[in-house]
Design a protein around this motif. Structure first.
Motif, PDB file in Angstrom:
ATOM      1  N   PRO C 392      31.214 -41.681 -62.488  1.00 16.83           N
ATOM      2  CA  PRO C 392      30.872 -40.649 -61.494  1.00 16.83           C
ATOM      3  C   PRO C 392      31.381 -40.966 -60.086  1.00 16.83           C
ATOM      4  CG  PRO C 392      28.925 -41.920 -62.133  1.00 16.83           C
ATOM      5  CD  PRO C 392      30.018 -42.303 -63.071  1.00 16.83           C
ATOM      6  N   THR C 393      31.579 -42.231 -59.770  1.00 17.20           N
ATOM      7  CA  THR C 393      32.066 -42.578 -58.424  1.00 17.20           C
ATOM      8  C   THR C 393      33.502 -43.088 -58.480  1.00 17.20           C
ATOM      9  OG1 THR C 393      31.203 -44.809 -58.691  1.00 17.20           O
ATOM     10  CG2 THR C 393      29.749 -43.191 -57.636  1.00 17.20           C
ATOM     11  N   ARG C 394      34.153 -42.921 -59.599  1.00 25.95           N
ATOM     12  CA  ARG C 394      35.537 -43.404 -59.805  1.00 25.95           C
ATOM     13  C   ARG C 394      35.649 -44.900 -59.531  1.00 25.95           C
ATOM     14  NH1 ARG C 394      37.461 -39.875 -62.843  1.00 25.95           N
ATOM     15  NH2 ARG C 394      36.674 -37.852 -62.309  1.00 25.95           N
ATOM     16  N   GLY C 395      34.596 -45.618 -59.845  1.00 27.82           N
ATOM     17  CA  GLY C 395      34.643 -47.072 -59.709  1.00 27.82           C
ATOM     18  C   GLY C 395      34.187 -47.601 -58.369  1.00 27.82           C
ATOM     19  N   ALA C 396      33.829 -46.730 -57.430  1.00 25.36           N
ATOM     20  CA  ALA C 396      33.327 -47.206 -56.144  1.00 25.36           C
ATOM     21  C   ALA C 396      31.842 -47.488 -56.276  1.00 25.36           C
ATOM     22  CB  ALA C 396      33.558 -46.148 -55.072  1.00 25.36           C
ATOM     23  N   VAL C 397      31.391 -48.620 -55.703  1.00 29.40           N
ATOM     24  CA  VAL C 397      29.982 -48.978 -55.842  1.00 29.40           C
ATOM     25  C   VAL C 397      29.188 -48.282 -54.738  1.00 29.40           C
ATOM     26  CG1 VAL C 397      28.326 -50.843 -56.078  1.00 29.40           C
ATOM     27  CG2 VAL C 397      30.664 -51.155 -56.858  1.00 29.40           C
ATOM     28  N   LYS C 398      28.961 -47.006 -54.940  1.00 32.20           N
ATOM     29  CA  LYS C 398      28.198 -46.224 -53.974  1.00 32.20           C
ATOM     30  C   LYS C 398      26.770 -46.130 -54.448  1.00 32.20           C
ATOM     31  CE  LYS C 398      32.087 -43.261 -52.767  1.00 32.20           C
ATOM     32  NZ  LYS C 398      32.707 -41.967 -53.088  1.00 32.20           N
ATOM     33  N   ARG C 399      25.836 -46.263 -53.461  1.00 31.72           N
ATOM     34  CA  ARG C 399      24.469 -46.167 -53.943  1.00 31.72           C
ATOM     35  C   ARG C 399      24.079 -44.701 -54.140  1.00 31.72           C
ATOM     36  NH1 ARG C 399      20.614 -48.455 -49.251  1.00 31.72           N
ATOM     37  NH2 ARG C 399      20.496 -46.545 -48.040  1.00 31.72           N
ATOM     38  N   PRO C 400      23.274 -44.426 -55.142  1.00 34.15           N
ATOM     39  CA  PRO C 400      23.003 -43.038 -55.512  1.00 34.15           C
ATOM     40  C   PRO C 400      22.335 -42.223 -54.406  1.00 34.15           C
ATOM     41  CG  PRO C 400      22.401 -44.495 -57.308  1.00 34.15           C
ATOM     42  CD  PRO C 400      22.740 -45.366 -56.139  1.00 34.15           C
ATOM     43  N   SER C 401      21.485 -42.865 -53.560  1.00 33.57           N
ATOM     44  CA  SER C 401      20.705 -42.056 -52.609  1.00 33.57           C
ATOM     45  C   SER C 401      21.588 -41.363 -51.583  1.00 33.57           C
ATOM     46  CB  SER C 401      19.661 -42.923 -51.915  1.00 33.57           C
ATOM     47  OG  SER C 401      20.301 -43.928 -51.160  1.00 33.57           O
ATOM     48  N   ASP C 402      22.550 -42.090 -50.986  1.00 34.44           N
ATOM     49  CA  ASP C 402      23.327 -41.477 -49.925  1.00 34.44           C
ATOM     50  C   ASP C 402      24.824 -41.684 -50.061  1.00 34.44           C
ATOM     51  OD1 ASP C 402      23.418 -44.136 -49.447  1.00 34.44           O
ATOM     52  OD2 ASP C 402      22.329 -44.087 -47.556  1.00 34.44           O
ATOM     53  N   GLY C 403      25.259 -42.265 -51.156  1.00 32.17           N
ATOM     54  CA  GLY C 403      26.686 -42.423 -51.371  1.00 32.17           C
ATOM     55  C   GLY C 403      27.350 -43.498 -50.516  1.00 32.17           C
ATOM     56  N   LYS C 404      26.541 -44.311 -49.805  1.00 34.74           N
ATOM     57  CA  LYS C 404      27.135 -45.401 -49.021  1.00 34.74           C
ATOM     58  C   LYS C 404      27.486 -46.571 -49.929  1.00 34.74           C
ATOM     59  CE  LYS C 404      24.865 -44.670 -44.583  1.00 34.74           C
ATOM     60  NZ  LYS C 404      23.647 -45.025 -43.851  1.00 34.74           N
ATOM     61  N   ILE C 405      28.528 -47.292 -49.561  1.00 31.62           N
ATOM     62  CA  ILE C 405      28.892 -48.484 -50.330  1.00 31.62           C
ATOM     63  C   ILE C 405      27.773 -49.513 -50.207  1.00 31.62           C
ATOM     64  CG2 ILE C 405      30.541 -50.402 -50.477  1.00 31.62           C
ATOM     65  CD1 ILE C 405      31.835 -47.827 -51.334  1.00 31.62           C
TER      66      ILE C 405
END
Lengths: 450, 144, 681
Positions: C392-405
Motif C-alpha cells: 500500500p505504501t510502495r515500500g515506504a515505511v509510512k505510519r498509518p495514522s498520518d503517512g509520515k515516515i
C-alpha cells in the motif's frame, strides 16, 4: 519448483529404478522405508556396523520422554526385514559417476573379518574375546567396554559382529585366534584374511543422510580436560537405562553419584571465535531434558544450566522447559561459564549471571557440555566424491535454503536431516519422508522423461 | 476385601476406548505420571462396545467399581459411539439403584488421547472415591 | 469361529524393555506364575523382545514348542503389535493368534513406586490377555479398492508443495482453498529471512503450475462441507462458493474495479489499504479472476435481504446509491462475466487420501490488553505489507495514522507467544527471525531511523540466521533490549513504550512513531471444525495432532489423512516445505499399492438368530449394516465396517457379533480381574 524441469537436465535415458541412501540414522531409515514402501529398491549404506545412528544412543527423547530404543528399534527391524531394502553396513561410498536417473556408485565394503553370510550372530565370539576396548557406542566412557570383535549394541541391525583390526590380538600380536576357534559354526566364519572389497551399484537417485557428530571437547581450549567434564552424548549414555551404567548416574572419574551437575549450553555454538557461529538447535532442549532425567534419578541433586537464550521452538518444548524449572527446580543461569577447573575431588564452574549481574561460582561433581553439532566425520570427503557443494562448516548447501531445502547442487542427489544443518528428530524424520518424495519423483519418471 | 495391612483396596475394572482413553493411559505411562495400581485395564475398540452386561458381570464377580473411558464428545473415532454409550450408561445406572447398588460405582468419563494428565488424575480420583464407598454390597453379601 | 476351543498351545514372551519394565515388575515372578496358567506351554523373558535377537528367540520357540498362540507382554500395542504379529506370521501363525499385554505404559511406568502391586497387576493383565486370546479366531484381512487420487486442503505454500509433488509423480490431486486465491500468507510477505529473497519468485511459479497442471483440479473459494468414507475411499463434498464472476468469460481486464462504489479494508493488505467489493488481491493472483464479496457488495446485500434493511451507501463523490440499483461492475464488464444470480454449488469428489494444510492465523490483538488499538500499533504482517514494494505504501515505511515516515520503530517479540496468562504458552518459532529481517529492511528504507527490539530470548536457531541476527545488531545498530514492554500508550504524536531491560535492570522509556507486534501464530479459525469433519484430533490450542511427535510427524491417527505445514505447529518456510513433501511421500507410498487390506476384526451377523429389527442399521455411523430385503436379515459391508462394536451392544437378539471382541472374551477378562482379590481373600 523442481530442478528436474530445466531443459539442460533433460536426458533421454532409461531411469535406474532404485535409490541409494547414504546414512542409516533415523533420517536415512525413514527415507529408505518411504521409498521402499512405494515399491522401489533401496540400497542403504551405513559406515558403522549397524544402522540406528545417534538416536539409538539417547536415553529418552524430548519432549515426550519416549525411549528411543522403543520407537527406534522397530523401525530398524522393519528396515532389516524389508524385502525392498538392502542394507550395506560397515560400508562407505567410494566414488560416484553418472547423472540423475543413472548414477554408478562404487561402494567400499570394509573388511569385517567375519563372513556375515554364514554368521548367525550368536555372540559367543564376543564373550570369548580377550581384548577389551572403550566402546564407540558408549562414547568411550570407562564403565562398560566392548571386545575387539563386537556388535556396537544389543539391538544392532544387522546383528552381526566385526573385528576391530586396530585392537584385535590376532592383528596386533599375530597369535590370538580365540574368536575363530570358539566360533560354534566352525571354520572360516571368522576370516582374518578378509580384505576391503569394492562393489559397483547402479541407482537412479541418491539421498545423503550422513548425519552429524559433536564438536570435540578439545576444540574449546578454555575448558580443561577432565574425566568429569563430559559432552551431551556421553551424558545420554550415562542416563540411558540400557547404557554402560544401566541408567545409574555416575561420574566417570570414580563412579560416584553426582550431587550437583552443571550443564553449559552453546559450547562451540554461537561462538564465531572459538567454535562455529551457528546455533545447534537441539542443545537447549536436550540439556533441559537431561537435567530433568538427572532429577528423576537423583531426587535431591541440583542441576544448573548456563544458557544464552532459551530456544525451545518445537511442539510442546516451551511447556517442557517450564516443567523442568517449576517441577524439578532446575536452576537456569543466563550467561556464559568462563572457567571450569578442578578443585580437589570436585569441579568449580565460574561465570556470570547476566540477569542479576552477579558473578557465580558453583562447586559441582559433573559438568555436561552442550557441544556444537558438526557434520559427521569424513563428510567433506563424501561431499567431494559426490561432487556436491558444502558450506564453510561442511554442511551440505541446499539449492535454496528457503524454497528447495532438500535439493543439492546436483540433480538427483538430495539431502535430509542433520547433514544439511542441525535439527531435531521430528524435523529430521519429516525431512526423511520429504526427501523420499523427491526420489520417488525421479524413480517414477517415464522412460526418457527427465 | 481388606488387604493384608487392613486398608481396603478396591477391585476396579476399566474399559478404555482404544483411540482416546487407552492412548491417554499410554501417554500417562510414557510421561511417568503416577496413579494407584487398582485399576485393571480392558481395551475396547469404542466405548459404545461396552455392553452394560459386561459391567454387571464385573460387579457380580466382585468388582467394587467400573470405569468406562471414551473419546471427548464430538471426537469419537467412530463418529458417535460415545453418545450411544452415554445414553446406555444413564439408563443402566437407574437400574443399578433399584438393585441397591450405588450408581456412583460406575464412572463414564471422556479422556482424549492427548490428556495423559487428566487420565492419571481421574484414576487417582476414581480410586479414592471407590475407597470411600467401601466394598461393593454385592461382594459383601457373598463373602460373609 | 475356528479354533476357538481353548486348546491352543500358548507361548508367553515377557519383555524387560531394559529397566523400563524389569526395573519395577518382578520378571522372575511373572514368568513363574504365568507358566502355571492353564493353556500356557512356554514362557520366556528377554531384555528387548523387539530387537533382532528377541524376535529370533520368538521364532525359535514357536517352532520348537509348536506354539499356535502367543501373548507378548511389553509396551503398548500401538508400538509393537504389528512387529510381533509379523514375527508370528513369519512362522506360519495367523496374526490374530497373537495378542499384546500392555505391562509398560499401563503398569510399570505409572506404578513405578509400587513394585509389588505392579507385579501383581502385570500378572493379572497377562492372564486376562491369555483368556481373551484363547477365543480369538484366525482372521484374514478384507481386500478393498484404493482410489489413487489425493485431496489437499489449503492452497498456501504447504498445500501447493504437497499437491505438486503428488501430481508430478503421476497421480491426480484435488486442491481446495477457502480463499478465492492461492498463495496463503507467504504471498503477503515482502521478503524471507535470511536470504532476503522475494517470495514471489517462489510462489508465483508454484501458483501458475498448480493452476495449469493437468492432474490438479483446483477449487479456489471453496470449503470442505462433509467427508465420509475411509482410507482409500473418501467421499468429499465441497462447497464452491459463489464468486458472482463467470470464470469462463472473465479475462481479468480489471475494468470492473474502478466503477464499484464500495470500498472496504483489504484483507490482503491487512487493513492498510482499501479494496472494492469486486476485487483481486494483487495483480498476479491465481486464479486470474476477481470475485464479488457478498458481505460488502450493496447489490448482493440488497438481494439477500430481499429489499429489507438499508443498503444505501455514500459513494466517494457523495452520491447516495441504492444497492439494488447498483450494477456498476456488470455495466463495466466488456465480457459479460458478472452474474449476480450465481449460487454456491456442491460438488463431490472421491479420493484415497487427504493432506491437511490449512495453515495459521495471527492471534487476535484483543486478547493482549495493554496494546491499545491505535493505528500506529501494527502487527508483523502489516509491516510486511508496508515493506513490500507492491504494498500500500510502495515500500515506504509510512505510519498509518498520518503517512509520515516512521523514524523510531519498536518491535515487540512474543506478543501473545510464551504468555500463559493472556496469549498462548508456546513459542511461534518464526518471530525472532522475521523481526530481525524487518529491522534490516527498515534500516534500508529509512537509513536514519532507529529500530528497537524487545525480546525474551533470541531464537535464531535455523542455519544462517544466527549470523543474520548478529549482523543486525552490529551493522544496523538495532537496539536489542531484553525484556517485555510493561505499558504502551499514545502520547501526542508519539507512542510511548515503557519497559525494563532485564539485563541492566534499568527502566526504559521510548517515544516511538510506530510499534510492531510480532503476534503469536495460532491455527486457522476453521481448523477445529475441519478436524471434526475429518475425524482427526486437535490439541488444546487447535493445532492438528500428529500420530507420533517424534517418528510419525506428518501422519495422523486416522489412516489416509496427513498433515503439512503450520496446521500442525508453527514452522518456517523450509520446515513447512519439508513436511509438505513428507506428507506427499506418505501418500505416494500408499498409492504404490494395488489394493488396501482392511482390518478383519469387524462385525458379522448370525443369520439364524437375526430377526431383522434394524437396530444395528440405526446405530451404525458408517452405514455398514443394511437389511437384506429378501432374507430380512442384517448384512455387514466388510469394506465399510470399522469394527467399533456399537451394533453388537444394540442387537437385542444377540445375532450381531464382533470378531475377536466377543462377549465371552470380555466376560473372561472381567472374570480374571474381578476375581483376583476374591480368590486371595
Amino acid at each position: 519448483m523442481d530442478n528436474l524441469r530445466s531443459p539442460e537436465n533433460r536426458v533421454a535415458v532409461p531411469v535406474t529404478r532404485r535409490a541409494l541412501v547414504i546414512g542409516g540414522g533415523i533420517t536415512g531409515i525413514q527415507a529408505s522405508l518411504d521409498i521402499a514402501d512405494a515399491g522401489y529398491e533401496v540400497l542403504l549404506v551405513e559406515k558403522t556396523p549397524s544402522i540406528g545412528g545417534h538416536m539409538l544412543q539417547y536415553s529418552e527423547v524430548f519432549p515426550t520422554l519416549d525411549c528411543p530404543q522403543c520407537i527406534g528399534t522397530p523401525k530398524m527391524v522393519e528396515v532389516g526385514q524389508h524385502p525392498n531394502i538392502k542394507i550395506m553396513a560397515y560400508s562407505e561410498v567410494d566414488s560416484v559417476s553418472g547423472e540423475v536417473g543413472k548414477f554408478t556408485v562404487t561402494i567400499r565394503k570394509k573388511a569385517k573379518y567375519v563372513d556375515w553370510d554364514r554368521c548367525n550372530g550368536c555372540g559367543v565370539c564376543q564373550q570369548k574375546c580377550l581384548t577389551t576396548v572403550p566402546a564407540e557406542y558408549n562414547c568411550g566412557l570407562p564403565f562398560n567396554k566392548r571386545k575387539a570383535i563386537y556388535t556396537p549394541f544389543a539391538q544392532a541391525v544387522p546383528n552381526k559382529p566385526v573385528i576391530d583390526r586396530d585392537h584385535c590380538g590376532h592383528f596386533t600380536t599375530g597369535i590370538c585366534q580365540v574368536c575363530s576357534k570358539t566360533c560354534p559354526l566352525g571354520d572360516g566364519v571368522i576370516d582374518y584374511s578378509q580384505e576391503d572389497t569394492l562393489v559397483e551399484e547402479n541407482v537412479g537417485a541418491i539421498v545423503v543422510a550422513a548425519g552429524f557428530d559433536l564438536m570435540a571437547k578439545g576444540a574449546i581450549s578454555e575448558f580443561v580436560e577432565d574425566p568429569d567434564i563430559i559432552d551431551g552424548l556421553e551424558f545420554e549414555r550415562i542416563l540411558c537405562p540400557s547404557g554402560p551404567t544401566a541408567g545409574a548416574v555416575m561420574r566417570p572419574s570414580d563412579g560416584i553419584e553426582p550431587r550437583e551437575v552443571v550443564f553449559i549450553s552453546c559450547v562451540g555454538s554461537r561462538d564465531p571465535e572459538l567454535g562455529v557461529p551457528y546455533c545447534s538447535r537441539v542443545c537447549c532442549m536436550y540439556l533441559a531434558k537431561q537435567a530433568l532425567l538427572y532429577k528423576h534419578a537423583v531426587h535431591d541433586g541440583q542441576a544448573y544450566i548456563f544458557y544464552m537464550d532459551q530456544r525451545t521452538t518445537g511442539k510442546g518444548y516451551e511447556e517442557f522447559v517450564r516443567r523442568a524449572v517449576e517441577e524439578y527446580d532446575v536452576m537456569y543461569l543466563r550467561g556464559r561459564a568462563s572457567k571450569i577447573f578442578r578443585d580437589g575431588d570436585r569441579l568449580r564452574v565460574q561465570g556470570a549471571d547476566t540477569l542479576s549481574g552477579k558473578r557465580v561460582d558453583i562447586s559441582c561433581d559433573l559438568v555436561v557440555l552442550g557441544m556444537a553439532m558438526m557434520p559427521s566425520a569424513g563428510f567433506k570427503e563424501l561431499a567431494r566424491k559426490l561432487g556436491i557443494a558444502t558450506d564453510e562448516y561442511g554442511f551440505i548447501t541446499e539449492l535454496h535454503s528457503k524454497f528447495r531445502p532438500m535439493e543439492t547442487s546436483i540433480p538427483g542427489i538430495y539431502v535430509a536431516g542433520t547433514a544439511q544443518g542441525p535439527r531435531d528428530i521430528p524435523d529430521s524424520v519429516a525431512m526423511g519422508s520429504g526427501v523420499a518424495s523427491k526420489v520417488l519423483r525421479v524413480l517414477s519418471l517415464e522412460e526418457g522423461g527427465l | 476385601m481388606a488387604d493384608l495391612d487392613g486398608e481396603f483396596e478396591p477391585v476396579l475394572v476399566g474399559f478404555f476406548c482404544n483411540w482416546c482413553t487407552a492412548t491417554a493411559a499410554d501417554l500417562a505411562g510414557t510421561t511417568r505420571l503416577q496413579y494407584p495400581p487398582n485399576i485393571r485395564p480392558i481395551r475396547t475398540m469404542c466405548s459404545s462396545s461396552v455392553d452394560p452386561v459386561y459391567i454387571l458381570k464385573a460387579l457380580l464377580r466382585g468388582a467394587d467399581g467400573v470405569f468406562i473411558g471414551g473419546c471427548v464428545p464430538g471426537d469419537c473415532h467412530y463418529v458417535s459411539g460415545n453418545f450411544k454409550e452415554r445414553r446406555r450408561i444413564a439408563a443402566f445406572k437407574t437400574i443399578l439403584d433399584t438393585l441397591g447398588l450405588e450408581h456412583e460405582r460406575i464412572w463414564l468419563r471422556w479422556i482424549s488421547a492427548a490428556e495423559g494428565q487428566k487420565f492419571a488424575a481421574t484414576m487417582r480420583e476414581f480410586t479414592a472415591k471407590m475407597k470411600e464407598l467401601g466394598p461393593s454390597p454385592f461382594k459383601k453379601g457373598w463373602s460373609i | 469361529m475356528s479354533s476357538g476351543n481353548g486348546t491352543k498351545r500358548i507361548g508367553i514372551f515377557v519383555c524387560h524393555c531394559g529397566l523400563n519394565i524389569a526395573g519395577v515388575v518382578d520378571m522372575e515372578k511373572v514368568v513363574t506364575e504365568i507358566r502355571k496358567y492353564p493353556g500356557v506351554v512356554y514362557a520366556a523373558d528377554y531384555q528387548y523382545m523387539c530387537s533382532d535377537p528377541g524376535q529370533n528367540l520368538m521364532r525359535e520357540a514357536i517352532s520348537e514348542h509348536r506354539l499356535d498362540a502367543i501373548v507378548n507382554a511389553n509396551c503398548s500395542p500401538s508400538l509393537h503389535e504389528k512387529t510381533f504379529r509379523n514375527v508370528a506370521a513369519s512362522e506360519g501363525l495367523n496374526p490374530y493368534n497373537l495378542e499384546i499385554a500392555n505391562i509398560r505404559e499401563h503398569c510399570s511406568w505409572p506404578h513405578a513406586n509400587d513394585p509389588e502391586m505392579a507385579t501383581r497387576k502385570a500378572i493379572a493383565i497377562i492372564k486376562a490377555t491369555i483368556d481373551r486370546l484363547k477365543l480369538n479366531a484366525a482372521l484374514e484381512p478384507a481386500v478393498i479398492p484404493l482410489k489413487k487420487r489425493a485431496l489437499v486442503i489449503g492452497g498456501g505454500i504447504a498445500g501447493m508443495q504437497s499437491a505438486l509433488t503428488i501430481a508430478n509423480t503421476g497421480y491426480e490431486v484435488v486442491l481446495v482453498e477457502s480463499s478465492p486465491w492461492l498463495g496463503g500468507h507467504v504471498s503477503q510477505l515482502s521478503s524471507t529471512f535470511p536470504t532476503l529473497d522475494h517470495p514471489a519468485c517462489l510462489i508465483e511459479p508454484m501458483m501458475a503450475e498448480v493452476a495449469s497442471h493437468p492432474r490438479i483440479t483446483l477449487y479456489a473459494y471453496a470449503e470442505i462441507e462433509e467427508v465420509s468414507g475411509y482410507v482409500g475411499n473418501f467421499v468429499v463434498r465441497i462447497r464452491k462458493k459463489a464468486s458472482f464472476v463467470d470464470t469462463a468469460k472473465c479475462d481479468n481486464c480489471g475494468l470492473c474495479f474502478d466503477p464499484c462504489p464500495v470500498s472496504v479494508p483489504s484483507e490482503f493488505e491487512r487493513g492498510l489499504a482499501t479494496r472494492k467489493a469486486i476485487h483481486i488481491p494483487f495483480a498476479q493472483a491465481v486464479p486470474q479472476r476477481p470475485v464479488i464479496d457478498n458481505e460488502s457488495c450493496i447489490h448482493l446485500i440488497r438481494v439477500k435481504s430481499q429489499g429489507k434493511g438499508d443498503s444505501r451507501l455514500q459513494t466517494p463523490d457523495s452520491r447516495l446509491l441504492d444497492g439494488s440499483e447498483c450494477r456498476a461492475c456488470k455495466e463495466a464488464c466488456p465480457a459479460g462475466a458478472i452474474d449476480y444470480s450465481q449460487q454456491d454449488r456442491l460438488v463431490e469428489e472421491e479420493v484415497g487420501a487427504v493432506i491437511v494444510a490449512t495453515g495459521h492465523d495471527l492471534i487476535s490483538r484483543d486478547v493482549l490488553g495493554e496494546y491499545l488499538s491505535d493505528p500506529d500499533i501494527i502487527d508483523g504482517l502489516q509491516f510486511e505489507r508496508l515493506l513490500c514494494p507492491t504494498g500500500p505504501t510502495r515500500g515506504a515505511v509510512k505510519r498509518p495514522s498520518d503517512g509520515k515516515i516512521a523514524k523510531e520503530v519498536v518491535w515487540i517479540s512474543c506478543a501473545g507467544s510464551r504468555d500463559t496468562e493472556r496469549g498462548v504458552p508456546y513459542c511461534s518459532r518464526v518471530c525472532c527471525l522475521y523481526v530481525a529481517k524487518q529491522t534490516l529492511l527498515y534500516k534500508r528504507a529509512v537509513p536514519d531511523g532507529q529500530a528497537y527490539v524487545f525480546y525474551m530470548d533470541i531464537r535464531s536457531d535455523v542455519m544462517g540466521t544466527e549470523e543474520f541476527v548478529q549482523g543486525m545488531v552490529e551493522k544496523s545498530r538495532t537496539m536489542y533490549l531484553r525484556g517485555q514492554a510493561s505499558k504502551i500508550f499514545r502520547d501526542g504524536e508519539k507512542i510511548k513504550v515503557w519497559a525494563t531491560d532485564t539485563l541492566t535492570g534499568k527502566d526504559i522509556e521510548i517515544a516511538a512513531d510506530m510499534v510492531v507486534l510480532a503476534l503469536a501464530m495460532v491455527p486457522s479459525t476453521t481448523a477445529r471444525v475441519l478436524a471434526r469433519k475429518l475425524n482427526i484430533i486437535c490439541d488444546q490450542h487447535g493445532f492438528m495432532t500428529e500420530a507420533h511427535l517424534k517418528l510419525r510427524p506428518v501422519d495422523t491417527l486416522t489412516s489416509g489423512i496427513y498433515l503439512a505445514g503450520t496446521a500442525q505447529w508453527p514452522k518456517d518456510i523450509p520446515d513447512t516445505l519439508a513436511s509438505a513433501s513428507g506428507a506427499a511421500s506418505r501418500i505416494l507410498s500408499l498409492f504404490s499399492r494395488a489394493v488396501l487390506l482392511h482390518e478383519p476384526a469387524i462385525a458379522f451377523v448370525n443369520e439364524r438368530v437375526c430377526v431383522g429389527c434394524e437396530q444395528c442399521v440405526s446405530v451404525c455411523a458408517y452405514k455398514a449394516t443394511t437389511l437384506d430385503p429378501d432374507k430380512k436379515v442384517a448384512r455387514v459391508n466388510e469394506a465399510v465396517c470399522e469394527g467399533c462394536g456399537a451394533c453388537v451392544v444394540a442387537c437385542p437378539s444377540k445375532a450381531m457379533k464382533h470378531k475377536n471382541w466377543t462377549p465371552r472374551q470380555f466376560f473372561d477378562m472381567v472374570d480374571v480381574f474381578a476375581q483376583e482379590y476374591v480368590g486371595e481373600g
